[in-house]
Enzyme design. Structure first.
Site, PDB file in Angstrom:
ATOM      1  N   ASP A 158      -9.668 -22.912 101.234  1.00  0.00           N
ATOM      2  CA  ASP A 158      -9.335 -22.272  99.972  1.00  0.00           C
ATOM      3  C   ASP A 158     -10.578 -21.674  99.302  1.00  0.00           C
ATOM      4  OD1 ASP A 158      -7.159 -21.981  97.993  1.00  0.00           O
ATOM      5  OD2 ASP A 158      -8.371 -23.310  96.733  1.00  0.00           O
ATOM      6  N   GLU A 175     -10.371 -18.359 102.980  1.00  0.00           N
ATOM      7  CA  GLU A 175      -9.770 -17.389 102.065  1.00  0.00           C
ATOM      8  C   GLU A 175     -10.918 -16.667 101.354  1.00  0.00           C
ATOM      9  OE1 GLU A 175      -6.710 -17.291  98.259  1.00  0.00           O
ATOM     10  OE2 GLU A 175      -8.225 -18.847  98.408  1.00  0.00           O
ATOM     11  N   ASP A 213      -4.796 -27.435 104.643  1.00  0.00           N
ATOM     12  CA  ASP A 213      -5.446 -26.607 103.635  1.00  0.00           C
ATOM     13  C   ASP A 213      -6.591 -27.410 103.020  1.00  0.00           C
ATOM     14  OD1 ASP A 213      -5.671 -24.524 101.551  1.00  0.00           O
ATOM     15  OD2 ASP A 213      -3.593 -24.063 102.089  1.00  0.00           O
ATOM     16  N   HIS A 224       1.702 -17.679 100.463  1.00  0.00           N
ATOM     17  CA  HIS A 224       2.280 -18.274  99.257  1.00  0.00           C
ATOM     18  C   HIS A 224       1.749 -17.653  97.973  1.00  0.00           C
ATOM     19  CE1 HIS A 224      -1.593 -20.036  99.831  1.00  0.00           C
ATOM     20  NE2 HIS A 224      -1.556 -20.555  98.617  1.00  0.00           N
ATOM     21  N   ASP A 225       0.753 -16.797  98.059  1.00  0.00           N
ATOM     22  CA  ASP A 225       0.203 -16.153  96.860  1.00  0.00           C
ATOM     23  C   ASP A 225       0.660 -14.706  96.722  1.00  0.00           C
ATOM     24  OD1 ASP A 225      -1.273 -18.409  96.142  1.00  0.00           O
ATOM     25  OD2 ASP A 225      -3.036 -17.771  97.287  1.00  0.00           O
TER      26      ASP A 225
END
Ligand code: GLC
Ligand code: CA
Length: 576
Positions: A208, A266, A101, A343-344
């Site tokens: 990210d 993302e 990430d 995970h969000d």
């Protein structure tokens, strides 16, 4: 669309790991890298070609590692750089790839760069972050330099006593934004966060908040979209900013030095997706879009949990979101992803399926698996999704919710309403269905104490259903969710021309119960019919006469004519 030799990442299935909650190896209650290493064979057996590991860098963990204090070391409870090297080697040995990430919109406030930047106004790194003097209102009260709000709702500016200025943080105060306009800063970012790990053999990055790096010069006030707040999520002045594509080109050139590496960004909503993912634009290989996972949220990033009845999900909203993402592929050289969880996000079964009974959990897990696995793009599977993990039980109190976003949201509603019990109950209800915490519940491996996740005290509560819903139970059960995922991922591989590369065509998305679409490859097509209701529904597409000419598959195993059973999904692939 199907190119002659597509790059490895198009047909790859990527398994996402949330390190804190995957597997603890030493009994401290926190998942770690040796734990991941011990599960690589399981991941491969699930049908994954690659893993994406959420941040494992050193961090004070205000936002679960998305606040990095040193890109070149590992958070000690997770392990060491050598442990990561061992994971890379183990994956490569099995023909799997590793993505890390890349969190570079901001660092932690404990990163050495920020400490220097903060130390004085004339420090050489002062300009590596955004520092601004205060504004004053008519009464002489000190105010932040503009009206920008952070993702959790309050001001995006934090006052620094030492140097009497504010610094910018679009996320938590512990996550100061880096100033990408400074070319020296960019060079340092590329060196420490990219080159360092690419040289160790990582095969790519999930990037990210990829559209936030270029802020509009002068940092003007944001448009007022939330009347109830003094602060506004500054979408139009921080997302897709004037230099964003220049910065992404620079990054692309860094990646290009390492060969066939993969990047997935993302990408927040309201971005022109093709400008990011078209192959000819040379920016990113693909994006994690929000259209689908935002179905059920209230609009706006800091207001997303403030849901009202009109925000609740419907099948036609879900179908339009699917069409929007898939449509961005048609007649383009772009690429997308297909995912329902990360995970969000809360668990997909609890959001769009049904976790009310064990039967409906299993049925809707398979239904959603069929949806995700028949859509084009690179498939991202989130840990626990393959066994049909669901949201936390409704009787868990607010104290079990650990995510900073949940905690801050609940606090803010309390503060705003003077602790009004009705407002707090409403806020809690939203968290019960939508909080990020649900995905962060530790993985259920088996029926032993703490679900085989840890020998110690887990950092977050183990799911109450672990004795029933766990990996071990499902490995030996051919009707389990895990077995279905494994099967449908094989089908996806065998029929990649239509399922991975095909062009999406909506057949019926107005129906309240059944979602039907086609996928078109160059010579073949797929038809998918998904019954999202708990009742039987008539279904006129796909008869056994057609089945004879192609591959037929049902989430129930067998196929019946003319109707779909409760939550049944059906897939037919054959000549077009
Ligand atoms: C991304 C991450 C999320 C994190 C945020 C700030 O959205 O997925 O978990 O809180 O960025 O880095
Ligand atoms: Ca541990």
């Amino acid at each position: 669309m199907a190119d002659s030799t597509p790059p490895w990442w198009k047909e790859a299935n990527i398994y996402q790991i949330y390190p804190a909650s995957f597997q603890d190896s030493n009994g401290d209650g926190i998942g770690d890298l040796p734990g991941i290493l011990s599960r690589i064979d399981y991941i491969k057996d699930s049908g994954a070609d690659a893993i994406w590991i959420c941040p494992t860098y050193d961090s004070p963990q205000h936002d679960m590692g998305y606040d990095i204090s040193d890109y070149e070391s590992v958070y000690p409870p997770y392990g060491t750089v050598e442990d990561m090297e061992a994971i890379i080697a183990a994956c490569h040995k099995r023909g799997m790839k590793v993505l890390l990430d890349l969190v570079i919109n901001h660092t932690s406030n404990e990163h050495a760069w920020f400490k220097e930047s903060r130390s004085s106004k004339d420090n050489p790194k002062r300009d590596w972050y955004f520092w601004r003097p205060p504004r004053y209102d008519s009464q002489g009260n000190r105010k932040p330099p503009n009206n920008w709000g952070a993702f959790s709702g309050g001001s995006a500016w934090e006052w620094d006593e030492g140097t009497q200025e504010y610094y910018l943080h679009l996320f938590c105060p512990e996550q100061p934004d880096l100033n990408w306009d400074n070319s020296e800063t960019r060079k340092a970012i590329y060196q420490t966060s990219m080159h360092f790990w690419l040289q160790k053999g990582v095969d790519g990055f999930r990037i990210d908040t990829v559209n936030l790096y270029s802020k509009v010069p002068g940092l003007p006030d944001a448009e007022i979209t939330n009347e109830t707040s003094e602060y506004q999520w500054p979408r139009d002045v921080v997302c897709n900013g004037p230099r964003i594509h220049e910065f992404l080109s620079e990054m692309y050139n860094v990646f290009a030095q390492y060969g066939a590496i993969m990047t997935v960004g993302e990408l927040g909503p309201d971005s022109d997706i093709l400008s990011y993912v078209s192959a000819s634009a040379k920016q990113l290989n693909m994006a994690i879009q929000f259209d689908l996972v935002n179905v059920g949220f209230a609009p706006g990033i800091s207001t997303r949990y403030e849901v009202s009845p009109e925000d609740s999900w419907t099948l036609s909203k879900l179908a339009s979101a699917v069409a929007a993402i898939q449509g961005s592929l048609a007649n383009s050289d772009g690429w997308v992803t297909t995912y329902l969880e990360n995970h969000d996000q809360a668990r997909s079964i609890s959001r769009w399926g049904s976790d009310l009974t064990e039967e409906s959990r299993v049925q809707t897990a398979k239904l959603l698996a069929m949806l995700q696995a028949t859509l084009s793009g690179t498939l991202l599977l989130y840990q626990g999704q393959e066994i049909g993990m669901v949201n936390a039980p409704k009787d868990w109190p607010i104290e079990e919710y650990k995510d900073i976003l949940s905690v801050e949201f609940y606090k803010a509603i309390g503060a705003r309403t003077g602790g009004d019990p009705k407002a707090l109950a409403c806020a809690f209800a939203a968290l019960q269905s939508l909080a990020r915490d649900h995905a962060r519940i530790p993985m259920s491996w088996d029926g032993s104490r703490n679900a085989g996740f840890t020998q110690g005290k887990p950092w977050m509560r183990i799911h109450d259903n672990y004795a029933l819903v766990n990996v071990q139970n499902q490995l030996s059960d051919e009707h389990s969710v895990r077995s279905f995922w494994k099967k449908i991922l094989q089908v996806r591989k065998e029929h990649a021309d239509v399922l991975v590369h095909g062009i999406y065509k909506a057949v019926q998305d107005e129906d309240l119960n059944v979602f039907i679409y086609e996928k078109h490859g160059s010579r073949r097509k797929a038809v998918v019919a998904l019954n999202f209701s708990g009742a039987e529904q008539p279904c006129q597409v796909m008869h056994s006469s057609e089945a004879a000419k192609g591959t037929y598959m049902s989430t129930y195993g067998d196929v019946v004519e003319g109707r779909l059973r409760p939550y049944e999904g059906r897939l037919w692939i054959g000549p077009s």
